[in-house]
Design an enzyme around this catalytic site. Structure first.
Site, short mmCIF file in Angstrom:
data_model
loop_
_atom_site.label_atom_id
_atom_site.label_comp_id
_atom_site.label_asym_id
_atom_site.label_seq_id
_atom_site.Cartn_x
_atom_site.Cartn_y
_atom_site.Cartn_z
N ARG A 237 42.48 22.99 18.06
CA ARG A 237 40.99 22.95 18.31
C ARG A 237 41.11 23.88 19.37
O ARG A 237 41.68 23.71 20.32
CB ARG A 237 40.39 21.32 18.47
CG ARG A 237 40.27 20.73 17.36
CD ARG A 237 39.32 21.23 16.24
NE ARG A 237 38.75 20.27 15.28
CZ ARG A 237 39.37 20.48 14.11
NH1 ARG A 237 40.26 21.32 13.67
NH2 ARG A 237 39.30 19.49 13.18
N GLU A 266 33.27 27.91 18.57
CA GLU A 266 33.18 28.40 17.26
C GLU A 266 31.67 28.52 16.49
O GLU A 266 30.98 27.65 16.88
CB GLU A 266 34.12 27.72 16.25
CG GLU A 266 35.32 27.94 16.25
CD GLU A 266 36.38 27.28 15.40
OE1 GLU A 266 35.82 26.99 14.46
OE2 GLU A 266 37.34 27.06 15.67
N HIS A 284 39.52 30.20 11.75
CA HIS A 284 39.67 28.70 11.44
C HIS A 284 39.95 28.58 10.17
O HIS A 284 39.54 27.97 9.21
CB HIS A 284 38.64 27.86 12.05
CG HIS A 284 38.75 26.48 12.11
ND1 HIS A 284 38.15 25.72 12.90
CD2 HIS A 284 39.97 25.71 11.61
CE1 HIS A 284 38.70 24.51 12.89
NE2 HIS A 284 39.83 24.40 12.23
C1 DGY Z 1 41.28 20.19 10.13
O1 DGY Z 1 41.18 19.66 8.92
O2 DGY Z 1 40.83 19.73 10.95
C2 DGY Z 1 41.28 21.66 9.99
O3 DGY Z 1 40.80 22.17 11.29
C3 DGY Z 1 40.66 22.41 8.96
O4 DGY Z 1 41.29 22.24 7.86
#
Ligand code: DGY
Length: 326
Positions: A237, A266, A284
């Site tokens: 993240r 983001e 992402h």
């Molecule tokens: C998640 O699933 O948390 C990813 O960041 C996106 O697929």
């Protein structure tokens, strides 16, 4: 039942929803709903199929109303949901673990190679017509085979990242709350404190969940611990990394490069990062294989359906104050 899907998702998941609840509602566009639209659309919902781009906080839960039973997130991460607020309201929260593990770890490897071997930078050079022939100094990059991989957060995805290093004969260091005997047996990985990992690794790959405890796990001080020849990879993240500090470190040669799939704000990306050549950026998309996104949609739909039936969804992440609301 009033079911709302916040954005278009793969057909496989929608098909499962349709069979159980033909009248489900959906924002059938490939765009994130504005806050006011989300607040309006959730009104009266018994179940929400949400995405990581939807901020599901107390206001959204209240806008939905007391009949809301489940928020099924189509993501393994669920930092977009105020889980405590959901639990207090007796709302189940579910996620989609497992089905995106390999896709995400594969992408982390793609980023690792891209930044070490300067793939986007040299491709841009070639496409711009600047390639005039093989050169002994042309686009020299960092070696991968035999160098040390540091996995910060050896959960499912971090462990998969580590396992995939075997073909490249890399010593592996990892951090985790508890030891991972299988990972250690299969890769020779060693569990260390974050500081040691940062000092010793040639590639530092982040796989922590986002929580108040992990925000800015990588800050100016941590970057200074890294080798000047090391690279940082983030498919976890964005807020795990202080982006401004990272941009400074990349500009001043504190580390060699970074490859990021996730960003602090983001979809915005720190403007200084956009100017730098020693950083590779993807939008992402680490889990974005047809197979994995399709499975994520199915898993989210199944969680939702099971939860609505008053049973425990397979991937429940909270313990709502229930009395299941059936
Ligand atoms: C998640 O699933 O948390 C990813 O960041 C996106 O697929």
């Amino acid at each position: 039942m009033n079911i709302f899907v916040t954005q278009l998702i793969p057909q496989a998941g929608l098909e499962i929803l349709r069979r159980a609840y033909p009248d489900y509602r959906i924002n059938a566009e490939e765009r994130v709903l504005a806050r006011w639209e989300l607040l309006e659309q959730v009104r009266g919902a018994d179940a929400l199929l949400a995405l990581l781009t939807d901020k599901i906080d107390a206001d959204v839960l209240d806008a939905a109303g007391p009949q809301l039973k489940i928020v099924a997130n189509m993501a393994v991460g669920y930092d977009n949901i105020d889980v405590q607020a959901a639990s207090r309201r007796g709302v189940m929260v579910a996620n989609t673990p497992g089905v995106l593990t390999d896709a995400t770890a594969d992408h982390a490897w793609a980023l690792l190679f891209a930044v070490a071997r300067r793939v986007p930078e040299s491709e841009n050079y070639l496409r711009a017509g600047k390639f005039k022939g093989w050169g002994p100094l042309l686009f020299l990059g960092g070696a991968v085979t035999g160098r040390t991989l540091g996995v910060v957060g050896a959960g499912r995805i971090g462990s998969a990242m580590a396992m995939k290093s075997r073909g490249f004969n890399m010593p592996v260091l990892y951090t985790a709350r508890s030891p991972k005997p299988q990972l250690e047996a299969e890769t020779g990985a060693r569990r260390v404190e974050l500081e040691e990992l940062l000092r010793e690794s040639d590639f530092v790959s982040l796989h922590l969940p986002l929580s108040p405890d992990t925000v800015h796990s990588i800050h100016a001080g941590s970057l200074r611990l890294m080798k000047p020849t090391a690279y940082l990879i983030n498919t976890g993240r964005g807020p795990l990394v202080d982006e401004a500090a990272l941009a400074d470190a990349l500009k001043s040669g504190v580390i060699a490069g970074a490859a990021l799939d996730v960003f602090e704000q983001e979809p915005a990306v720190h403007p200084e990062l956009l100017k730098l050549e020693n950083v590779v950026l993807t939008p992402h998309t680490a889990s974005a294989t047809i197979k994995s996104r399709s499975k994520m949609s199915v898993m989210a739909a199944e969680n939702l359906i099971v939860g609505l039936a008053g049973q425990k969804p397979p991937n429940l992440v909270n313990e709502p104050d229930l009395v299941w609301k059936i």
